[in-house]
Design a protein around this motif. Sequence first.
Motif, mmCIF file in Angstrom:
data_model
loop_
_atom_site.group_PDB
_atom_site.id
_atom_site.type_symbol
_atom_site.label_atom_id
_atom_site.label_comp_id
_atom_site.label_asym_id
_atom_site.label_seq_id
_atom_site.Cartn_x
_atom_site.Cartn_y
_atom_site.Cartn_z
ATOM 1 N N GLY A 1 36.700 27.932 39.967
ATOM 2 C CA GLY A 1 37.638 26.814 39.980
ATOM 3 C C GLY A 1 39.078 27.286 39.997
ATOM 4 N N ALA A 2 39.387 28.322 39.209
ATOM 5 C CA ALA A 2 40.757 28.844 39.158
ATOM 6 C C ALA A 2 41.166 29.455 40.501
ATOM 7 C CB ALA A 2 40.877 29.880 38.045
ATOM 8 N N VAL A 3 40.251 30.210 41.124
ATOM 9 C CA VAL A 3 40.553 30.815 42.425
ATOM 10 C C VAL A 3 40.734 29.737 43.491
ATOM 11 C CG1 VAL A 3 39.589 32.237 44.285
ATOM 12 C CG2 VAL A 3 39.461 33.029 41.928
ATOM 13 N N ALA A 4 39.867 28.726 43.473
ATOM 14 C CA ALA A 4 39.988 27.638 44.442
ATOM 15 C C ALA A 4 41.330 26.925 44.285
ATOM 16 C CB ALA A 4 38.833 26.652 44.270
ATOM 17 N N VAL B 1 47.887 38.621 40.999
ATOM 18 C CA VAL B 1 47.088 37.802 40.073
ATOM 19 C C VAL B 1 45.807 37.342 40.752
ATOM 20 C CG1 VAL B 1 47.032 35.656 38.745
ATOM 21 C CG2 VAL B 1 49.101 37.057 38.759
ATOM 22 N N LEU B 2 45.904 36.951 42.030
ATOM 23 C CA LEU B 2 44.721 36.514 42.768
ATOM 24 C C LEU B 2 43.699 37.640 42.899
ATOM 25 C CD1 LEU B 2 43.185 34.448 44.457
ATOM 26 C CD2 LEU B 2 44.521 35.175 46.450
ATOM 27 N N VAL B 3 44.178 38.849 43.192
ATOM 28 C CA VAL B 3 43.263 39.991 43.300
ATOM 29 C C VAL B 3 42.542 40.223 41.974
ATOM 30 C CG1 VAL B 3 43.158 42.501 43.606
ATOM 31 C CG2 VAL B 3 44.533 41.103 45.161
ATOM 32 N N LEU B 4 43.266 40.125 40.867
ATOM 33 C CA LEU B 4 42.656 40.288 39.554
ATOM 34 C C LEU B 4 41.598 39.216 39.305
ATOM 35 C CD1 LEU B 4 42.677 41.799 36.846
ATOM 36 C CD2 LEU B 4 44.468 40.227 36.081
ATOM 37 N N MET B 5 41.898 37.977 39.665
ATOM 38 C CA MET B 5 40.948 36.881 39.485
ATOM 39 C C MET B 5 39.711 37.082 40.356
ATOM 40 S SD MET B 5 43.768 33.819 39.404
ATOM 41 C CE MET B 5 42.587 32.497 39.596
ATOM 42 N N LEU B 6 39.893 37.580 41.579
ATOM 43 C CA LEU B 6 38.752 37.838 42.462
ATOM 44 C C LEU B 6 37.864 38.943 41.897
ATOM 45 C CD1 LEU B 6 40.465 37.626 45.976
ATOM 46 C CD2 LEU B 6 38.810 36.008 44.989
ATOM 47 N N GLY B 7 38.479 39.938 41.261
ATOM 48 C CA GLY B 7 37.688 40.986 40.617
ATOM 49 C C GLY B 7 36.818 40.424 39.504
ATOM 50 N N TRP B 8 37.397 39.570 38.672
ATOM 51 C CA TRP B 8 36.609 38.927 37.612
ATOM 52 C C TRP B 8 35.504 38.050 38.199
ATOM 53 C CZ3 TRP B 8 41.647 37.250 34.701
ATOM 54 C CH2 TRP B 8 42.055 38.303 33.884
ATOM 55 N N LEU B 9 35.856 37.295 39.241
ATOM 56 C CA LEU B 9 34.872 36.407 39.865
ATOM 57 C C LEU B 9 33.683 37.201 40.392
ATOM 58 C CD1 LEU B 9 34.216 33.502 40.875
ATOM 59 C CD2 LEU B 9 35.379 34.115 43.002
ATOM 60 N N CYS B 10 33.958 38.307 41.059
ATOM 61 C CA CYS B 10 32.881 39.145 41.595
ATOM 62 C C CYS B 10 32.048 39.747 40.471
ATOM 63 C CB CYS B 10 33.476 40.245 42.474
ATOM 64 S SG CYS B 10 32.235 41.294 43.255
#
Length: 212
Positions: free
Chosen positions: A84-87, A189-198
Motif C-alpha cells: 500500500g505504501a509503495v502504491a 526512500v522508494l528503493v528502500l521500501m521496495l527492498g522491504w516489500l521484496c
Amino acid sequence: MTGHPGRTIGRYGVMLVAGAALWLLMAGPRTVLGFDPGPLGMVLLVASAWGALYLVQFSARDEGEHAISPGEWRARIGFAFMLGAVAYFVAKLDLFAGPGAVDSADARAVARNLVMLGIAWAVLGQAMASRWKGRIQEDERDREIARQAGHWGHGVLVIGLIGLAVTLGFSPAHRLQWASHFLLANLLVLVLMLGWLCEYAATAVYYWRDRR
C-alpha cells in the motif's frame, strides 16, 4: 481466517478500512473541508494493519492456522502494508518531478506522509514482536527463512542503488534535469521500501513452500 462469524466480520472490516485508506491516499480528493486527507488515510492504513494483527493473535484458530508461525503472519501483514505504501508513492511520483517540486505543498505532504508511514511501521513491527514474546519462539526454520528472504531484499536494494548510480553517472547533463535533489531523496526512500516489500514477499513464499 474463516469459519467464525465474528472473525469473518472483523476480516471484512479490516479490508474496508484498508480500502478506504488507499482511496484517501491515492484517489481521494486533494482537500476535505480545507484539510489534506492524506494523514487520515495514513492513520487508517496503520489501523488496518493493527486490526489484522489483532485478528491473527486473538481470534480463535482453526486447525490449518496452527501451522502458520508469527514470522509468516508478520511477513503477510508487512507485505500488504508496504505494498500500500509503495502504491501510494508511485501514484504520487509525478508530484516530485520538476524544478518547483521542492516548494510544492502537495509534494511535501506526500513526503511527510511517507516518513510517517515508515515510522508507524517500525512502531507496529515492535508491537508485533512484543505481542508474541514469550508465547511462540522462532526456531531454526524461521531463522533460515529470514536469512534467505533477507538476501532477496538486500539484492533489490543493491540493484536499485546501482541503477540510480549508473543513471546519474552515465547520463548526459541535459537528460538529468528531472533529477532534483528532492526527487532523488524520495527515490532512495522508494528503493528502500521496495527492498522491504521484496523481503516480506520472499518470506511469505518461503513459508508457503515449506508447508507444502
